[in-house]
Design an enzyme around this catalytic site. Sequence first.
Site, short mmCIF file in Angstrom:
data_model
loop_
_atom_site.label_atom_id
_atom_site.label_comp_id
_atom_site.label_asym_id
_atom_site.label_seq_id
_atom_site.Cartn_x
_atom_site.Cartn_y
_atom_site.Cartn_z
N SER A 13 32.90 24.73 -49.50
CA SER A 13 32.06 25.92 -49.45
C SER A 13 32.83 27.15 -49.90
CB SER A 13 31.54 26.14 -48.02
OG SER A 13 30.93 27.40 -47.88
N TYR A 17 30.84 25.03 -39.20
CA TYR A 17 30.62 24.61 -40.58
C TYR A 17 31.81 25.03 -41.43
CZ TYR A 17 28.45 24.19 -45.19
OH TYR A 17 28.19 23.85 -46.50
#
Length: 273
Positions: A137, A150
């Site tokens: 990410s 996350y």
Amino acid sequence: MPNARTWFITGASRGLGRAFAEAALSAGEHVVAAARDVEPLAELAEKYPDDLVRLTLDVSDRRAVFEAVERAAAAFGRLDVVVNNAGGLLYGMVEEATEEQIRDHLDVNFFGAVWVAQAVIPHLRAQGSGRILQVTSMGSSGGMASVGFYGAGKAALDSVSEALAMEVEQFGIRVTNVQMGGYATGLFTAGTTATTPDPAYETLRAQLAEMWGEDAGPDPSTAAPVIMKLAELPEPPRRLIVGSRSYDLVQEMNEARVDQYRTWEPLSRMAPG
């Protein structure tokens, strides 16, 4: 298609994984698509009966991962591009998350990708080539309120994958952390596990909702050409941000971090280490 490569893609039933599978198939490649539920891939299987193999797989199950990789390698005789895409989102403040939620989340987002890498490396080493694309990410270099776990899983995968890249380069295997920007993948809906909200964080939640807005981001298919190009590069980067807007945001975050380090440089230098 002569010289068609074989892609092994996890989390291939929706979002980015589905977009990457479709792009590879349309380019004449072979694809082994793995997901917990492969039924959404039925239409693709009908369209590409000779080039697509579907495998039901929960990447958090290490034994199942190794068995699936053996089947994937046997399907078309080799593996060329491995895309570690399977993942989900644990949404909530750090205090709110239960032990079970945290462990389940990291079992998929971090350990699942590690199991896949461990399982495919012997095959890629034996043939002297291969690509491993670790879908992480743009936010993996720092934490953000409500999506801290996350970010933690993606940051851990970033770090391990950089080590992995150094370890396997000697075997002709190239590893890239594909740091994805925000795309309309359904991550915040179908892919989300939410904590039980604590009223103490109500104001912060409202601020975050306002900051993020309702824009789900561009369609995942718009990222697929980048992945196809990346898989062709003879000397790919170890890190790649995918998304023009995300590239700018990451640069801003990096500059802010450097500025903070410089502000506190005198305090840092008080210690000799």
